[in-house]
Design a protein around this motif. Structure first.
Motif, PDB file in Angstrom:
ATOM      1  N   THR A  44       0.236  -1.373   0.338  1.00 28.33           N
ATOM      2  CA  THR A  44      -0.529  -0.216   0.198  1.00 28.33           C
ATOM      3  C   THR A  44       0.720   1.275   0.289  1.00 28.33           C
ATOM      4  O   THR A  44       0.723   2.472  -0.618  1.00 28.33           O
ATOM      5  N   GLU A  45       1.715   1.160   0.706  1.00 28.86           N
ATOM      6  CA  GLU A  45       2.808   2.252   0.732  1.00 28.86           C
ATOM      7  C   GLU A  45       3.426   2.573  -0.575  1.00 28.86           C
ATOM      8  O   GLU A  45       3.264   3.681  -1.324  1.00 28.86           O
ATOM      9  N   ILE A  53      -7.409   0.706  -1.267  1.00 24.90           N
ATOM     10  CA  ILE A  53      -7.121   1.118  -0.226  1.00 24.90           C
ATOM     11  C   ILE A  53      -6.371   2.090  -0.260  1.00 24.90           C
ATOM     12  O   ILE A  53      -6.169   2.944   0.656  1.00 24.90           O
ATOM     13  N   ALA A  54      -5.510   2.558  -1.254  1.00 24.57           N
ATOM     14  CA  ALA A  54      -4.443   3.756  -1.527  1.00 24.57           C
ATOM     15  C   ALA A  54      -5.126   5.496  -2.046  1.00 24.57           C
ATOM     16  O   ALA A  54      -5.573   5.953  -1.082  1.00 24.57           O
ATOM     17  N   ALA A  55      -6.806   5.000  -1.663  1.00 27.42           N
ATOM     18  CA  ALA A  55      -7.258   6.326  -2.167  1.00 27.42           C
ATOM     19  C   ALA A  55      -7.757   6.284  -1.429  1.00 27.42           C
ATOM     20  O   ALA A  55      -9.217   7.610  -1.090  1.00 27.42           O
ATOM     21  N   GLY A  56      -8.156   5.318  -0.215  1.00 26.88           N
ATOM     22  CA  GLY A  56      -9.280   5.136   0.762  1.00 26.88           C
ATOM     23  C   GLY A  56     -10.770   4.802   0.291  1.00 26.88           C
ATOM     24  O   GLY A  56     -11.597   5.574   0.921  1.00 26.88           O
ATOM     25  N   THR A  57     -10.725   4.044  -0.353  1.00 26.25           N
ATOM     26  CA  THR A  57     -12.286   4.383  -1.194  1.00 26.25           C
ATOM     27  C   THR A  57     -13.176   2.633  -0.523  1.00 26.25           C
ATOM     28  O   THR A  57     -13.154   1.881  -1.627  1.00 26.25           O
ATOM     29  N   VAL A  58     -12.445   2.656   1.008  1.00 29.59           N
ATOM     30  CA  VAL A  58     -13.309   0.711   1.271  1.00 29.59           C
ATOM     31  C   VAL A  58     -13.918   1.226   2.048  1.00 29.59           C
ATOM     32  O   VAL A  58     -13.631   2.080   2.881  1.00 29.59           O
ATOM     33  N   SER A  59     -15.269   0.973   2.081  1.00 27.29           N
ATOM     34  CA  SER A  59     -16.032   1.291   2.982  1.00 27.29           C
ATOM     35  C   SER A  59     -17.271   0.592   2.990  1.00 27.29           C
ATOM     36  O   SER A  59     -17.870  -0.571   2.603  1.00 27.29           O
ATOM     37  N   HIS A  81     -17.307 -16.279  -0.101  1.00 25.04           N
ATOM     38  CA  HIS A  81     -17.964 -14.096  -0.163  1.00 25.04           C
ATOM     39  C   HIS A  81     -16.405 -13.636   0.846  1.00 25.04           C
ATOM     40  O   HIS A  81     -15.948 -12.583   0.391  1.00 25.04           O
ATOM     41  N   GLU A  82     -15.336 -14.127   2.071  1.00 22.19           N
ATOM     42  CA  GLU A  82     -13.550 -13.992   2.077  1.00 22.19           C
ATOM     43  C   GLU A  82     -12.825 -13.922   1.016  1.00 22.19           C
ATOM     44  O   GLU A  82     -12.603 -12.479   0.722  1.00 22.19           O
ATOM     45  N   GLU A  83     -12.998 -14.930   0.038  1.00 24.45           N
ATOM     46  CA  GLU A  83     -12.394 -14.702  -1.376  1.00 24.45           C
ATOM     47  C   GLU A  83     -12.682 -13.658  -1.875  1.00 24.45           C
ATOM     48  O   GLU A  83     -12.546 -13.083  -3.392  1.00 24.45           O
ATOM     49  N   THR A  84     -14.114 -13.722  -2.045  1.00 22.76           N
ATOM     50  CA  THR A  84     -14.754 -12.130  -3.500  1.00 22.76           C
ATOM     51  C   THR A  84     -14.012 -11.485  -2.866  1.00 22.76           C
ATOM     52  O   THR A  84     -13.833 -10.104  -3.600  1.00 22.76           O
ATOM     53  N   LEU A  85     -14.497 -10.641  -1.504  1.00 22.61           N
ATOM     54  CA  LEU A  85     -14.445  -9.690  -1.360  1.00 22.61           C
ATOM     55  C   LEU A  85     -12.801  -9.390  -1.376  1.00 22.61           C
ATOM     56  O   LEU A  85     -12.337  -8.244  -1.802  1.00 22.61           O
ATOM     57  N   LEU A  86     -11.966 -10.254  -0.961  1.00 19.22           N
ATOM     58  CA  LEU A  86     -10.247 -10.229  -1.514  1.00 19.22           C
ATOM     59  C   LEU A  86      -9.890  -9.690  -2.352  1.00 19.22           C
ATOM     60  O   LEU A  86      -9.025  -9.115  -3.149  1.00 19.22           O
ATOM     61  N   THR A  87     -10.670 -10.675  -3.896  1.00 20.85           N
ATOM     62  CA  THR A  87     -10.099 -10.405  -4.450  1.00 20.85           C
ATOM     63  C   THR A  87     -11.033  -8.814  -5.813  1.00 20.85           C
ATOM     64  O   THR A  87     -11.138  -8.634  -6.642  1.00 20.85           O
ATOM     65  N   GLU A  88     -11.347  -8.232  -4.801  1.00 18.45           N
ATOM     66  CA  GLU A  88     -12.689  -7.244  -5.840  1.00 18.45           C
ATOM     67  C   GLU A  88     -11.714  -6.464  -5.169  1.00 18.45           C
ATOM     68  O   GLU A  88     -11.376  -4.672  -5.186  1.00 18.45           O
ATOM     69  N   ILE A  89     -11.385  -6.340  -3.524  1.00 17.55           N
ATOM     70  CA  ILE A  89     -10.700  -4.946  -3.421  1.00 17.55           C
ATOM     71  C   ILE A  89      -8.865  -4.902  -3.964  1.00 17.55           C
ATOM     72  O   ILE A  89      -8.117  -5.918  -3.739  1.00 17.55           O
ATOM     73  N   ALA A 126       4.731  -3.978  -9.592  1.00 18.47           N
ATOM     74  CA  ALA A 126       5.158  -4.693 -11.229  1.00 18.47           C
ATOM     75  C   ALA A 126       3.905  -3.747 -11.682  1.00 18.47           C
ATOM     76  O   ALA A 126       3.540  -4.327 -12.711  1.00 18.47           O
ATOM     77  N   ARG A 127       2.726  -3.935 -11.493  1.00 17.74           N
ATOM     78  CA  ARG A 127       1.420  -3.499 -12.109  1.00 17.74           C
ATOM     79  C   ARG A 127       0.816  -2.707 -11.420  1.00 17.74           C
ATOM     80  O   ARG A 127       1.053  -1.992 -10.178  1.00 17.74           O
ATOM     81  N   PRO A 128      -0.225  -1.900 -12.013  1.00 14.24           N
ATOM     82  CA  PRO A 128      -0.395  -0.938 -11.741  1.00 14.24           C
ATOM     83  C   PRO A 128      -1.273  -1.122 -10.066  1.00 14.24           C
ATOM     84  O   PRO A 128      -1.950  -2.278 -10.061  1.00 14.24           O
ATOM     85  N   ALA A 129      -1.738  -0.189  -9.349  1.00  8.91           N
ATOM     86  CA  ALA A 129      -2.144  -0.148  -8.190  1.00  8.91           C
ATOM     87  C   ALA A 129      -3.884  -1.173  -7.981  1.00  8.91           C
ATOM     88  O   ALA A 129      -4.089  -1.602  -7.316  1.00  8.91           O
ATOM     89  N   ASP A 130      -4.197  -0.447  -9.566  1.00  4.83           N
ATOM     90  CA  ASP A 130      -5.495  -1.554 -10.050  1.00  4.83           C
ATOM     91  C   ASP A 130      -5.694  -2.252 -10.064  1.00  4.83           C
ATOM     92  O   ASP A 130      -6.860  -2.984 -10.185  1.00  4.83           O
ATOM     93  N   GLN A 131      -4.528  -2.912 -10.375  1.00  2.00           N
ATOM     94  CA  GLN A 131      -4.811  -4.609 -11.078  1.00  2.00           C
ATOM     95  C   GLN A 131      -3.917  -5.468  -9.814  1.00  2.00           C
ATOM     96  O   GLN A 131      -3.666  -6.671 -10.327  1.00  2.00           O
ATOM     97  N   ILE A 132      -3.665  -4.838  -8.676  1.00  2.00           N
ATOM     98  CA  ILE A 132      -2.983  -5.819  -8.696  1.00  2.00           C
ATOM     99  C   ILE A 132      -3.954  -5.944  -6.417  1.00  2.00           C
ATOM    100  O   ILE A 132      -3.941  -4.700  -5.875  1.00  2.00           O
TER     101      ILE A 132
END
Length: 138
Positions: free
Chosen positions: A15-16, A124-130, A111-119, A67-73
């Protein structure tokens, strides 16, 4: 699901990197910004580099970058590298009235797997998790 300290450190480190300006970020800067023990971080960064999630450069201007854009990890990508593939314990075999518990554990795992693959790291960096879900902003 239990997330180890190692995995939490890995997620904080990437995230850093996701919010860093372009170019290599020294490990010492990551360690300091996220309060991660340096020797522990070095091992995590090596693991992430070997898995292809980050790149590194040696030397006085060296450091690490994604190695990839943040929106692809995704968070799942990082967790899989550090923790390995998720284990799917079979909860079948519950007798009698407890039999439906196997379906509950299976649904929870999905549900855990789905959530972790969506975020993604970008969320995280943009703070767009609510509420534990990625937000869409106009």
């Amino acid at each position: 699901m239990r997330i180890s300290a190692r995995t939490q450190y890995a997620l904080r480190a990437v995230t850093e990197l996701a919010v860093a300006p372009p170019g290599p970020v020294p490990a010492e800067k990551i360690a300091s910004a996220q309060n991660i023990p340096r020797r522990f971080l070095d091992n995590i960064l090596l693991q992430l580099r070997r898995a292809g999630l980050i790149h590194s450069q040696r030397g006085p201007d060296g450091g690490y970058w994604l190695a990839r854009p943040a929106d692809q990890i995704t968070l799942a990508d990082v967790i899989a590298v550090v923790e390995g593939a998720p284990e799917h314990a079979e909860h079948g075999g519950y007798p009698g009235v407890a039999r439906p518990l196997a379906d509950v554990w299976s649904a929870l795992r999905e549900h855990e797997e789905t959530l972790l693959t969506e975020i993604t790291l970008a969320h995280i960096a943009a703070g767009t998790v609510s509420g534990g879900r990625p937000e869409t902003r106009p």
